[in-house]
Structure formats: structure tokens, C-alpha cells
Write an enzyme that holds these catalytic residues in place. Sequence first.
Site: not given
Ligand code: IMP
Length: 185
Positions: A48-49, A104, A108, A136, A158, A164
Site C-alpha cells: 500500500k505504501g 515503490e 531499504d 535508504k 520514516v 506507515d
Molecule cells: P526492502 O525489501 O527492505 O527494500 O523493503 C521495502 C519495504 O519495506 C518498503 O516497501 C516499505 O514498505 C518497508 N520499509 C522500509 N523502510 C521503511 C521505513 O523507513 N518506513 C516505512 N516502511 C519502510
Amino acid sequence: MEDTAKLYEDLERVLVRREEITAAVKELGKRITADYQGKEPVVVGILKGAVVFYSDLIRELDLPMYTDFMSVSSYGAGTESTGELRIRMDLTNGIKGRDVIIVEDIVDTGLTLFNLKKHLAGRGATSIKIATLLDKPARRRVELEADYSCFTIPDAFVVGYGLDYNEKYRNLPDIGVLSPRIYQK
Ligand code: IMP
């Protein structure tokens, strides 16, 4: 009922103000419009982000395009990634022979998009690019670079503008660093 002013009390600080977001999204829209001349991309929003970013971004695309959505995650209810791709909701249409732009909220660790990109490539898309609002890089666990990114941010959790914590704070118009006292409760 909490109003949004109350939600702001849960932030350590505002990191990206709404005016900066608007300007960056406009700029990104122009770049994508220029890069996709003569094409009709399928713009895939990750639920949903990304919904807030998605709805602003597609209105800055001066192109014929198709909308579609997916719900995938590598996250549970906390702030640490599990690294597993889970498809909760799939695309409505096939993407064989199409140019796909994944929209997206944040990259992260990179695991979600790394796995998703690989997965969608297997469905025969002509091209797959990633547009993210936030990046990030400090937490990256796989080699993954977004093709389009609006803001590079430090290693902090964040919320706001779609992002969220336990489904809360998505409606904040600005992006803020969540006060650690909220998730350390
Ligand atoms: P990744 O697979 O670790 O890159 O995660 C991506 C997903 O983690 C994003 O689509 C977000 O939903 C969630 N996410 C990562 N960092 C944050 C943050 O700082 N705040 C909120 N959601 C986050």
C-alpha cells in the site's frame, strides 16, 4: 480521535516537506515522460505504501500508460525485513512484451524489489524499471539500484506520504522520522 497534528507529535522530525515532495515528483514525471516517448508503459504501483506517490506521479506523466497494482512484502509488523517475497495481490493483466515501471515508496534492504524484478522478468516484460520515492542505501543487502529516485535518506524509520508504521501515519502529507519511543513501546 487523533487529528494529524497529534500524529506529528510522534515524529522526531520532519525529513521531507510536502513542497519538496511535490517538486521532486514533478521533476521525476518529466524525466519518465522524456524517457518513454513512443512507449505505453505499464505503471505498477506497489500497495500500500506507494499509493500516494503513485497517484501524484502518474498525473505528471504526459504519456499513454496503463495502471496496475501488486501487493508484495518482505515485511511483517515490525521495522526489520525478513527478506522473503510474498505476493498478496497479483497484477490484473499480463506484462509480456510490455515496458514496466515499478513504483515503490522506499528501497531499504532492496530485497523486495530485487526479488520482484526477477519474478516479473520471468513473465516476459520487455523492460522493467524501478521508480522509488525514497532510497535508504545504508541498509542495502543486495545489489539493487532504482532507475529513478526522488530522495536519498539516512538510515532512519520514516512515515508519511504513504509510508506507515503498523498501518498508521500513511495520511501525513510530509515525510518524517518516527520517534523511536513509538516502536520501542
Ligand atoms: P526492502 O525489501 O527492505 O527494500 O523493503 C521495502 C519495504 O519495506 C518498503 O516497501 C516499505 O514498505 C518497508 N520499509 C522500509 N523502510 C521503511 C521505513 O523507513 N518506513 C516505512 N516502511 C519502510
